[in-house]
Design a protein around this motif. Structure first.
Motif, PDB file in Angstrom:
ATOM      1  N   ARG A 382      66.112   0.773  35.750  1.00  0.00           N
ATOM      2  CA  ARG A 382      65.060   1.706  35.328  1.00  0.00           C
ATOM      3  C   ARG A 382      64.831   2.738  36.421  1.00  0.00           C
ATOM      4  O   ARG A 382      65.144   2.518  37.586  1.00  0.00           O
ATOM      5  CB  ARG A 382      63.764   0.944  35.020  1.00  0.00           C
ATOM      6  CG  ARG A 382      63.929  -0.097  33.929  1.00  0.00           C
ATOM      7  CD  ARG A 382      62.587  -0.624  33.445  1.00  0.00           C
ATOM      8  NE  ARG A 382      61.870  -1.389  34.443  1.00  0.00           N
ATOM      9  CZ  ARG A 382      62.048  -2.686  34.658  1.00  0.00           C
ATOM     10  NH1 ARG A 382      62.966  -3.355  33.966  1.00  0.00           N
ATOM     11  NH2 ARG A 382      61.342  -3.336  35.559  1.00  0.00           N
ATOM     12  N   THR A 383      64.235   3.863  36.059  1.00  0.00           N
ATOM     13  CA  THR A 383      64.019   4.957  37.008  1.00  0.00           C
ATOM     14  C   THR A 383      62.576   5.026  37.489  1.00  0.00           C
ATOM     15  O   THR A 383      62.204   5.973  38.187  1.00  0.00           O
ATOM     16  CB  THR A 383      64.395   6.301  36.356  1.00  0.00           C
ATOM     17  OG1 THR A 383      63.568   6.512  35.199  1.00  0.00           O
ATOM     18  CG2 THR A 383      65.863   6.311  35.943  1.00  0.00           C
ATOM     19  N   THR A 384      61.763   4.056  37.144  1.00  0.00           N
ATOM     20  CA  THR A 384      60.329   4.120  37.441  1.00  0.00           C
ATOM     21  C   THR A 384      60.024   4.121  38.938  1.00  0.00           C
ATOM     22  O   THR A 384      58.944   4.564  39.339  1.00  0.00           O
ATOM     23  CB  THR A 384      59.595   2.942  36.788  1.00  0.00           C
ATOM     24  OG1 THR A 384      60.254   1.715  37.134  1.00  0.00           O
ATOM     25  CG2 THR A 384      59.595   3.083  35.278  1.00  0.00           C
ATOM     26  N   LEU A 385      60.941   3.633  39.779  1.00  0.00           N
ATOM     27  CA  LEU A 385      60.704   3.603  41.229  1.00  0.00           C
ATOM     28  C   LEU A 385      61.494   4.675  41.966  1.00  0.00           C
ATOM     29  O   LEU A 385      61.556   4.659  43.194  1.00  0.00           O
ATOM     30  CB  LEU A 385      61.051   2.223  41.798  1.00  0.00           C
ATOM     31  CG  LEU A 385      60.144   1.065  41.374  1.00  0.00           C
ATOM     32  CD1 LEU A 385      60.599  -0.238  42.010  1.00  0.00           C
ATOM     33  CD2 LEU A 385      58.688   1.340  41.726  1.00  0.00           C
ATOM     34  N   ASN A 386      62.096   5.599  41.238  1.00  0.00           N
ATOM     35  CA  ASN A 386      62.856   6.677  41.881  1.00  0.00           C
ATOM     36  C   ASN A 386      61.894   7.703  42.463  1.00  0.00           C
ATOM     37  O   ASN A 386      61.242   8.444  41.732  1.00  0.00           O
ATOM     38  CB  ASN A 386      63.791   7.347  40.887  1.00  0.00           C
ATOM     39  CG  ASN A 386      64.928   6.442  40.468  1.00  0.00           C
ATOM     40  OD1 ASN A 386      65.027   5.312  40.936  1.00  0.00           O
ATOM     41  ND2 ASN A 386      65.794   6.935  39.591  1.00  0.00           N
ATOM     42  N   THR A 387      61.785   7.730  43.786  1.00  0.00           N
ATOM     43  CA  THR A 387      60.918   8.686  44.478  1.00  0.00           C
ATOM     44  C   THR A 387      61.654   9.247  45.678  1.00  0.00           C
ATOM     45  O   THR A 387      62.598   8.638  46.194  1.00  0.00           O
ATOM     46  CB  THR A 387      59.620   8.003  44.958  1.00  0.00           C
ATOM     47  OG1 THR A 387      59.946   6.927  45.837  1.00  0.00           O
ATOM     48  CG2 THR A 387      58.804   7.480  43.785  1.00  0.00           C
ATOM     49  N   VAL A 390      65.476   9.292  45.932  1.00  0.00           N
ATOM     50  CA  VAL A 390      66.243   8.048  46.025  1.00  0.00           C
ATOM     51  C   VAL A 390      66.341   7.407  44.645  1.00  0.00           C
ATOM     52  O   VAL A 390      65.329   7.181  43.978  1.00  0.00           O
ATOM     53  CB  VAL A 390      65.581   7.053  47.004  1.00  0.00           C
ATOM     54  CG1 VAL A 390      66.393   5.769  47.086  1.00  0.00           C
ATOM     55  CG2 VAL A 390      65.442   7.687  48.382  1.00  0.00           C
ATOM     56  N   ASP A 391      67.567   7.135  44.203  1.00  0.00           N
ATOM     57  CA  ASP A 391      67.798   6.474  42.925  1.00  0.00           C
ATOM     58  C   ASP A 391      67.813   4.964  43.149  1.00  0.00           C
ATOM     59  O   ASP A 391      68.731   4.426  43.774  1.00  0.00           O
ATOM     60  CB  ASP A 391      69.133   6.933  42.339  1.00  0.00           C
ATOM     61  CG  ASP A 391      69.434   6.277  40.989  1.00  0.00           C
ATOM     62  OD1 ASP A 391      68.553   5.560  40.468  1.00  0.00           O
ATOM     63  OD2 ASP A 391      70.551   6.485  40.475  1.00  0.00           O
ATOM     64  N   ARG A 392      66.801   4.278  42.669  1.00  0.00           N
ATOM     65  CA  ARG A 392      66.694   2.827  42.856  1.00  0.00           C
ATOM     66  C   ARG A 392      67.031   2.055  41.582  1.00  0.00           C
ATOM     67  O   ARG A 392      66.822   0.843  41.518  1.00  0.00           O
ATOM     68  CB  ARG A 392      65.279   2.467  43.333  1.00  0.00           C
ATOM     69  CG  ARG A 392      64.913   3.132  44.662  1.00  0.00           C
ATOM     70  CD  ARG A 392      63.550   2.696  45.182  1.00  0.00           C
ATOM     71  NE  ARG A 392      63.288   3.258  46.497  1.00  0.00           N
ATOM     72  CZ  ARG A 392      62.642   4.402  46.700  1.00  0.00           C
ATOM     73  NH1 ARG A 392      62.177   5.089  45.676  1.00  0.00           N
ATOM     74  NH2 ARG A 392      62.466   4.865  47.931  1.00  0.00           N
TER      75      ARG A 392
END
Length: 578
Positions: A382-387, A390-392
């Motif tokens: 998921r992209t919800t923590l991409n800040t 940075v792609d997490r």
């Protein structure tokens, strides 16, 4: 670069009193522990882009894999060739990472601490009495536990060429490289230069001139647990043995706080919103038990036990947020709704004792488990923590969840015997009486239902952490103040974490390789002791003599995902007691 440090401060105050027929004991304890997870520096270097029409292809890696040995995959590096038709192919073999240019893309420094405080107070009372003609000890007690854990992280983060230039930071890897190549024993198929610690920390000092440490609200949590418990029990001694029965009751209150990080709006108008989260829960659990001990004769005893228990999630696993670690590319998730794993079981053992220290034991057990706790591991996806660019989404994600019911049952046998009682009958010299042996073996069968949904139903897997077979062999010598011991343990593979699943072509299949297991493990340790007198002892300990690998695999033993060795460990010295 990591700099982990743990410290613990603890103290206990207590007393034991006799008040007539009553015995009273009380204890009070305070413990404070600090788990410092600081990472003074993390530097990310990127390979150049392919460029227009692949003009930079020669500076990009093509990777090949030698899978001849399924337990040790080897990597091979090649240059990349852009062909005239626009396709790419493998070029010359390269053995040094430094042959490919890399540019600094990010510099981070993390200050992180987990602080745990725990207060405990307990009071126990007991007295002897006669119940139905049997000598009985009646006991009861209360206990209060209050534990909190707070996690704080502060991050210094530079990620643009302008910031590097303002801080005077060189962006090529040679600025931090240490001369030399790979120094490990595992053949990699390529080599690389290590970094110089002082040079890296020097870049961090330069970064502080243009940046500052900012608290990471996304990784903050504050979790508390209060447990109010009480018990009552009785131990009755009869002419044929003893009966022990009682119950314990626990009332548990959990309070977890964190922040939810979200985005409002789109495009240039998007803003980050931080919202506090506070989750509270409580529950009451009761654990009854009954144990019957039968003295068949002076040397044989039979034991029958009916017992209950529970394994609660660690209170930091109840945090209501997701925490990420960019250095390890991992995400861990709390689950404030996780319930204790509850068990009730019965076991029967028969024991036979020989003098002076020998015994033979055999037993069987069955334990029924509900709300089995699992630690699923899968790609976050998921992209919800991409800040911060940075792609997490590809990080490995783990959490704790409840599954369905399960069980574990098995048989267990043990024997310990020293030669001492038999030397005279066998005509052996006295010194041989010091030799002895200990053997024990356990055979298990276990099953548990994984968490399920309407789209992905639960499935049956082994109970996490349970091996099908475990056995230990210990040979020892103890006599004349001298002691020597060699111990060997063999443990079959066991489930570590369940992998992600998805419906593919109408069939539920494992993704990310399947479930995760620790492979069969063998351990060999040894020790020697010699007591010069009652106060002085010379000792030596020799651990992990086989230096076998800790190996983890996904789905099948052929697919190794982790392979590590820790080396043999030798310690020795003189121990003095007063």
């Amino acid at each position: 670069m990591r700099k982990y440090k743990q410290s613990v401060f603890t103290n206990t105050l207590g007393g034991d009193h006799e008040l007539g027929d009553w015995k009273v004991a009380w204890r009070g304890n305070y413990t404070r522990s600090i788990d410092d997870r600081s990472q003074p520096a993390q530097l990310n270097y990127d390979s150049p882009s392919f460029g227009t029409n692949g003009a930079n292809a020669a500076n990009r890696l093509t990777v090949g894999y030698d899978l001849t040995d399924p337990q040790l995959a080897k990597v091979q590096l090649y240059r990349t060739i852009r062909n005239a038709d626009g396709s790419f192919s493998r070029g010359d073999r390269v053995t040094a990472i430094e042959d490919f240019p890399r540019t600094l893309s990010r510099l981070r420094s993390l200050k992180a601490q987990d602080v745990t405080e725990a207060y405990t107070a307990k009071l126990d009372i007991s007295r002897e009495a006669s119940v139905f003609g049997a000598s009985t000890i009646l006991a009861a007690g209360v206990r209060y536990d209050n534990r909190t854990k707070t996690s704080n992280e502060y991050l210094l983060d530079l990620s643009t060429p302008a910031q590097f230039a303002a801080a005077g930071i060189a962006t090529d890897y040679s600025a931090i490289a240490k001369p030399g190549g790979f120094q490990g024993e595992i053949p990699l198929g390529y080599t690389f230069q290590y970094f110089d610690r002082d040079k890296v920390l020097g870049l961090v000092d330069q970064a502080k001139a243009v940046g500052s440490y900012v608290r990471s609200d996304a990784n903050f949590y504050d979790v508390g647990e209060k447990v109010y418990s009480a018990y009552a029990m009785a131990t009755a001694t009869t002419g044929w043995g003893s009966i022990i029965g009682g119950a314990r009751v626990e009332h548990i209150r959990n309070d977890a706080g964190a922040f939810s990080i979200g985005t409002v709006g789109t495009g240039s108008a998007a803003t980050t919103v931080t919202t506090p989260i506070d989750v509270k829960s409580s529950q009451t659990l009761v654990y009854p038990s009954l144990h019957l001990n039968w003295d068949v004769d002076d040397r044989m005893k039979a034991r029958l036990s009916f017992n209950t228990g529970a394994a609660r999630p660690d209170y930091d696993q109840l945090r209501p947020n997701l925490s990420y670690n960019d250095a390890n590319a991992t995400i861990s998730g709390g689950n404030p709704d996780a319930k204790p794993e509850k068990a009730k079981g019965v076991d029967l053992y028969v024991e036979y004792y020989t003098m002076p220290r020998g015994f033979l034991s055999i037993g069987a057990y069955y334990k029924d488990v509900t709300d089995v706790l699992f630690d699923p591991t899968q790609t976050f996806g998921r992209t919800t923590l991409n800040t911060g660019g940075v792609d997490r989404s590809g990080y490995i994600y783990s959490t704790i969840v409840n599954g369905g019911s399960g069980y574990i049952m098995g048989i267990e046998g043990a024997i310990q015997q020293q030669l001492e009682p038999f030397t005279a009958d066998l005509g052996l010299p006295e010194w041989m009486g010091g030799f002895g042996v200990q053997l024990n073996a356990t055979i298990n069968k276990s099953r548990a239902e994984t968490p399920g949904t309407a789209a992905l139903p639960s499935r049956k897997v082994p109970l996490p952490g349970a091996s099908d077979a475990i056995y230990n062999l210990i040979a020892y010598y103890e006599k004349y103040g001298f002691s020597a011991r060699v111990s060997y343990q063999n443990r079959s593979a066991w489930l570590d974490a369940i992998g992600g699943t998805d419906t593919i072509g109408g069939v539920v299949r494992g993704i990310d390789g399947g479930d995760f297991y620790w492979a069969k493990d063998n351990e060999l340790d040894a020790s020697v002791r010699y007591a010069i007198n009652n106060n002085v002892e010379i000792y030596g300990d020799f651990a992990n003599l086989l230096n076998g690998p800790g190996r983890r695999y996904a789905g099948s033993s052929a697919y190794t995902i982790e392979h590590e060795t820790f080396g043999r460990r030798y310690t020795g010295g003189v121990r003095v007691t007063f």
